[in-house]
Enzyme design. Structure first.
Site, short mmCIF file in Angstrom:
data_model
loop_
_atom_site.label_atom_id
_atom_site.label_comp_id
_atom_site.label_asym_id
_atom_site.label_seq_id
_atom_site.Cartn_x
_atom_site.Cartn_y
_atom_site.Cartn_z
N SER A 1 0.86 -1.18 0.00
CA SER A 1 0.00 0.00 0.00
C SER A 1 0.89 1.23 0.00
CB SER A 1 -0.89 0.01 1.25
OG SER A 1 -1.51 1.26 1.44
N TYR B 1 -1.65 -0.97 10.48
CA TYR B 1 -1.82 -1.23 9.05
C TYR B 1 -0.55 -0.87 8.28
CZ TYR B 1 -3.80 -1.05 4.32
OH TYR B 1 -4.04 -1.25 2.98
N LYS C 1 1.98 -3.27 5.93
CA LYS C 1 2.30 -2.98 4.53
C LYS C 1 3.80 -2.72 4.33
CE LYS C 1 -1.82 -3.71 3.11
NZ LYS C 1 -2.08 -4.92 2.30
#
Length: 324
Positions: free
Chosen positions: A198, A211, A215
């Site tokens: 991401s 998160y 990533k």
């Protein structure tokens, strides 16, 4: 001859041998350095020329493509688009209903697809299903690790289960997929593994601390795996592609925030899917969606952190908490 004379002669001989060996090693080192410089600059020139050339796209017609998280969002769009290119798509998702709908949509358009329910956090279940898929369909040419979740709130508001689940889906499941399908790729010296990181794997963002960690982890393990494959086999032809999408309009990003919406608006899933498939077919090691974001990240690392924070504050783009 006396023992003293013999010792002196031996010392003299050893000294000559040592000096010759040192000179030889120095010459070899100089040659290696010269070759390194020549290859280094040739690689740079080749890369610059490559920027202005159209890369040939791999033909996926008739090949098997496996996509996790195929029941929704980018996973579904990639499944539809790979099928439109003639690939047979193996759709994996934990949601049987949405996964079956993806398969149905592909077949209605004349494509080929097979659906399987899989919770990628369950290692034994995943490995067993992988064996079944290989037995039923043979070699899987492209594996896309797409499944992911993205809770958005401050780190102190994340629960233990939420963080563990995020890592299990976004990172750990990738390892089980790789261990299941990479051996066949290595044996045949062909195939592609695509991993969804991401833009949160390029830049640290508030409300996305765990998160971002998942990533960044994807970026790290793919880079390490690439080196491992290259060093074990200099003629390695197994392609690894890491993807860094910006905010995609799939529902995962519930409260996007941007000061300049025309510049940083959400990207449509079909547009993102097309860009990802093109990157895989081009054999790119890394690609952002949009492509320019990867270049911006590399430039940003050359700028002092304080200066970049001023730019980030001015742009004011990110994700607001999904908890109220």
């Amino acid at each position: 001859m006396s023992k003293v004379s013999q010792s002196a002669g031996n010392a003299s001989g050893n000294g000559t041998t040592t000096n010759s060996s040192d000179i030889y090693n120095i010459v070899l080192l100089v040659v290696d350095i010269v070759m390194l410089l020549v290859k280094f600059w040739l690689s740079i020139i080749e890369s610059i020329i490559g920027l202005f050339q159209t890369k040939p796209l791999e033909n996926v017609n008739g090949k098997f493509v496996l996509i996790t998280g195929a029941g929704h969002g980018m996973g579904k769009q990639m499944a539809l688009q790979y099928a439109a290119l003639g690939a047979t798509v193996i759709c994996w998702d934990v949601n049987e209903q949405t996964n079956n709908q993806t398969v149905k949509d592909i077949k209605q358009k004349g494509g080929k697809a097979f659906g399987y329910v899989c919770n990628v956090t369950k290692r034994e279940e995943l490995i067993e299903l992988a064996q079944k898929v290989r037995k039923e369909h043979g070699f899987i040419h492209v594996v896309v690790n797409n499944a992911g979740i993205m809770p958005c709130h401050p780190i102190l508001e994340h629960t233990e289960n939420e963080i563990r689940l995020m890592y299990d889906i976004n990172v750990i499941s990738h390892f089980w997929m790789i261990q299941s399908f990479l051996p066949d790729m290595i044996e045949r010296n062909e195939g592609s593994i695509v991993a969804l990181s991401s833009c949160a794997g390029l830049f640290g963002l508030i409300n996305l601390v765990p998160y971002c960690g998942t990533k960044f982890a994807v970026r790290g393990y793919m880079a390490a795996l690439s080196e491992e494959l290259r060093q074990k086999n200099p003629q390695n032809n197994v392609k690894l592609t890491t993807i860094y999408p910006y905010m995609i309009d799939t529902g995962l990003c519930k409260n996007p925030r941007y000061r300049f919406p025309n510049l940083f608006k959400l990207i449509a899933p079909d547009v993102a899917a097309a860009s990802i498939i093109q990157a895989q077919r081009e054999g790119l090691e890394e690609a952002a969606v949009p492509r320019s974001y990867l270049t911006l990240e590399k430039i940003g690392r050359l700028v002092p952190r304080k200066a970049m924070r001023l730019v980030n504050d001015f742009i004011d783009t990110g994700v607001d908490t999904d908890k109220y």
